[in-house]
Design a protein around this motif. Sequence first.
Motif, mmCIF file in Angstrom:
data_model
loop_
_atom_site.group_PDB
_atom_site.id
_atom_site.type_symbol
_atom_site.label_atom_id
_atom_site.label_comp_id
_atom_site.label_asym_id
_atom_site.label_seq_id
_atom_site.Cartn_x
_atom_site.Cartn_y
_atom_site.Cartn_z
ATOM 1 N N LEU A 1 0.808 -1.218 0.000
ATOM 2 C CA LEU A 1 0.000 0.000 0.000
ATOM 3 C C LEU A 1 0.841 1.269 0.000
ATOM 4 O O LEU A 1 0.307 2.376 -0.057
ATOM 5 N N GLY A 2 2.157 1.115 0.075
ATOM 6 C CA GLY A 2 3.040 2.274 0.018
ATOM 7 C C GLY A 2 3.018 3.146 1.251
ATOM 8 O O GLY A 2 3.409 4.313 1.192
ATOM 9 N N LEU A 3 2.574 2.606 2.395
ATOM 10 C CA LEU A 3 2.510 3.384 3.632
ATOM 11 C C LEU A 3 3.570 2.902 4.603
ATOM 12 O O LEU A 3 3.667 1.706 4.885
ATOM 13 N N ARG A 4 4.345 3.835 5.120
ATOM 14 C CA ARG A 4 5.342 3.497 6.137
ATOM 15 C C ARG A 4 4.697 3.619 7.510
ATOM 16 O O ARG A 4 3.861 4.505 7.730
ATOM 17 N N VAL A 5 5.090 2.733 8.419
ATOM 18 C CA VAL A 5 4.329 2.569 9.656
ATOM 19 C C VAL A 5 5.255 2.376 10.852
ATOM 20 O O VAL A 5 6.472 2.218 10.709
ATOM 21 N N HIS A 6 4.650 2.349 12.052
ATOM 22 C CA HIS A 6 5.389 1.953 13.245
ATOM 23 C C HIS A 6 4.490 1.108 14.138
ATOM 24 O O HIS A 6 3.250 1.191 14.080
ATOM 25 N N PHE A 7 5.125 0.274 14.958
ATOM 26 C CA PHE A 7 4.432 -0.628 15.882
ATOM 27 C C PHE A 7 5.200 -0.652 17.196
ATOM 28 O O PHE A 7 6.432 -0.671 17.213
ATOM 29 N N LEU A 8 4.466 -0.672 18.314
ATOM 30 C CA LEU A 8 5.088 -0.765 19.633
ATOM 31 C C LEU A 8 4.253 -1.657 20.541
ATOM 32 O O LEU A 8 3.014 -1.594 20.514
ATOM 33 N N ARG A 9 4.929 -2.493 21.312
ATOM 34 C CA ARG A 9 4.296 -3.113 22.475
ATOM 35 C C ARG A 9 5.041 -2.571 23.687
ATOM 36 O O ARG A 9 6.266 -2.722 23.785
ATOM 37 N N VAL A 10 4.304 -1.945 24.584
ATOM 38 C CA VAL A 10 4.901 -1.245 25.722
ATOM 39 C C VAL A 10 4.305 -1.783 27.011
ATOM 40 O O VAL A 10 3.086 -1.954 27.127
ATOM 41 N N GLY A 11 5.167 -2.096 27.981
ATOM 42 C CA GLY A 11 4.732 -2.650 29.252
ATOM 43 C C GLY A 11 4.214 -1.606 30.224
ATOM 44 O O GLY A 11 4.181 -0.399 29.931
ATOM 45 N N ILE B 1 9.697 -0.673 26.386
ATOM 46 C CA ILE B 1 9.407 -1.289 25.093
ATOM 47 C C ILE B 1 9.781 -2.768 25.136
ATOM 48 O O ILE B 1 10.894 -3.128 25.517
ATOM 49 N N THR B 2 8.841 -3.632 24.739
ATOM 50 C CA THR B 2 9.149 -5.061 24.635
ATOM 51 C C THR B 2 9.226 -5.510 23.177
ATOM 52 O O THR B 2 9.912 -6.480 22.876
ATOM 53 N N LYS B 3 8.530 -4.807 22.290
ATOM 54 C CA LYS B 3 8.636 -5.072 20.854
ATOM 55 C C LYS B 3 8.523 -3.735 20.129
ATOM 56 O O LYS B 3 7.779 -2.855 20.576
ATOM 57 N N ALA B 4 9.229 -3.603 19.027
ATOM 58 C CA ALA B 4 9.137 -2.350 18.272
ATOM 59 C C ALA B 4 9.548 -2.566 16.827
ATOM 60 O O ALA B 4 10.412 -3.394 16.531
ATOM 61 N N TYR B 5 8.899 -1.805 15.940
ATOM 62 C CA TYR B 5 9.295 -1.773 14.532
ATOM 63 C C TYR B 5 8.882 -0.411 13.992
ATOM 64 O O TYR B 5 7.819 0.115 14.330
ATOM 65 N N VAL C 1 16.620 -1.002 21.428
ATOM 66 C CA VAL C 1 15.350 -0.360 21.774
ATOM 67 C C VAL C 1 14.656 -1.088 22.923
ATOM 68 O O VAL C 1 14.054 -0.458 23.798
ATOM 69 N N GLU C 2 14.732 -2.408 22.928
ATOM 70 C CA GLU C 2 14.041 -3.207 23.930
ATOM 71 C C GLU C 2 14.479 -2.799 25.345
ATOM 72 O O GLU C 2 15.665 -2.669 25.622
ATOM 73 N N GLY C 3 13.497 -2.576 26.211
ATOM 74 C CA GLY C 3 13.791 -2.179 27.580
ATOM 75 C C GLY C 3 13.862 -0.682 27.783
ATOM 76 O O GLY C 3 13.874 -0.210 28.927
ATOM 77 N N GLN C 4 13.910 0.086 26.694
ATOM 78 C CA GLN C 4 13.946 1.549 26.824
ATOM 79 C C GLN C 4 12.550 2.077 27.161
ATOM 80 O O GLN C 4 11.538 1.464 26.820
ATOM 81 N N ILE C 5 12.508 3.219 27.824
ATOM 82 C CA ILE C 5 11.250 3.798 28.289
ATOM 83 C C ILE C 5 10.759 4.849 27.293
ATOM 84 O O ILE C 5 11.516 5.741 26.901
ATOM 85 N N VAL C 6 9.503 4.723 26.876
ATOM 86 C CA VAL C 6 8.954 5.702 25.941
ATOM 87 C C VAL C 6 8.478 6.941 26.705
ATOM 88 O O VAL C 6 8.206 6.875 27.916
ATOM 89 N N CYS C 7 8.363 8.016 25.997
ATOM 90 C CA CYS C 7 7.948 9.291 26.584
ATOM 91 C C CYS C 7 6.558 9.174 27.212
ATOM 92 O O CYS C 7 5.665 8.531 26.658
#
Length: 480
Positions: A312-322, A327-331, A346-352
């Motif tokens: 579809l030509g769309l760039r995206v992001h995904f996060l699973r956050v505890g 972060i436990t998963k990210a893309y 990235v894994e284990g880092q804290i999101v804003c």
Amino acid sequence: MANDEGRATLLGARIRHFRARAGLTLEALGSALGSSPSRISMIENGRREPRISELADFARALGVQVDDLLREEAPDDRAGLELELRRLQNGALYAGLGLPTLRAGRGMPDDTLEALVGLHRELERRAATASATPEIARLGNTQLRAWQRERDNHLPEIEAEAEARLAAVGHVSGALTHREVHLMVEQLGLEIVYVDDLPRSTRSITDLEHGRIYLPPASIPGGHGLRSIALQAIAHRILGHQPPSSYAEFLRQRLEINYFAAACLMPRTQAVRFLEERKEARDLAVEDFRDAFGVTHESAALRMTNLMTAHLGLRVHFLRVGADGEITKAYENDGLPLPRDVTGAVEGQIVCRKWGARRAAAKAHRTTEFLQYTDTPAGTFWNSVQTGNSDEGHFSITFGVAFDDARWFRGRETTERQVSTCPDESCCRRPAPEVEARWSGRAWPSARLHAQILASLPAGRFPGVDESEMYAYLERHAES
């Protein structure tokens, strides 16, 4: 032994075996062949190969058939140990020790040879099962995420394999049924067996000898996870996996089996058609994609990362956050500025705290997706967040895109908006000056230490799996 040196060594060992059995000396065999004893000795030690035209002469002189000389197994146990010792000492593991090479001459006692080979085998086993430290794990995850990003998280070969397997069981449309999964398993000569005593460290076990896949009773049809767990189990076989030789390979295999399962549960042709139709209507939503294929919200969001850019030509992001914001998963391939440590992990880092992944948890009603725009130093991003709970506690699943692509998604009209300047500490990590002044020196917290910060990952060929428990389990069930 597949290489030329290995073949020459094995052939030499078989010639020496049959010469000894025939009671011939090097001189006697050399005389019969019109060759020197020294040349025969070099052939027997694998340092020279006889010409193809000579093999028939060797066979006649030794009283055997040419096929007897060319077989790919050692002629006896002693020769097998000698060949294995040579192979092991020629390997990189032994070379790295800087120790001298020992030649297993005829004068070496059998028990000495067995002890040497046993020590080498144990060295190899320990090298293959070495534990992965947190640093190795983070490095492996970082490298794997870069590999995914280079491919826009799209693996065409696995997509094609999944579609072929689906066609073989007659799946055309709709959610993949439990019966169709069973058919896929049966086509591999396997059967699913439900048990209530799987080792705690495993989700499933495949007994290749007896053709069984052991699954927990929670996965009996109608229960959560049967299709995915069974598909992941057969994916190892379909994709030709071997026991992983490193933690990085283990991670790659886990990615591939998850990808295969997702590609079966949300087939490319159907999924792309569904997403294209929703994009045309400017009504893309993870929850609709999830419900269309009867999967979890997380599975649907991850599958959309496989397809949205490539088709579809769309760039995206995904996060699973505890629950603590880790972060436990990210893309991402849309430029979202994920927090990283000095190694790039990235894994284990804290999101804003201002990101939707954290703010959604604070909402009183969490039955629907939480929608938000977030202004960051890298630009503005739109995302939808779904929250949930697991045995490990609260978590959130985020799927989003850059601002310009939000126009294709339902919920783009949200008025929720935050400004995040992380990694600037004044954004959300530094306390307000007046609060810090009030409490500085007047409080002493006792920190909760996460065990995984200190511990290395469990040792074993399959990280996290208790092999002793697993093999004992297989022994118990082999007789049933």
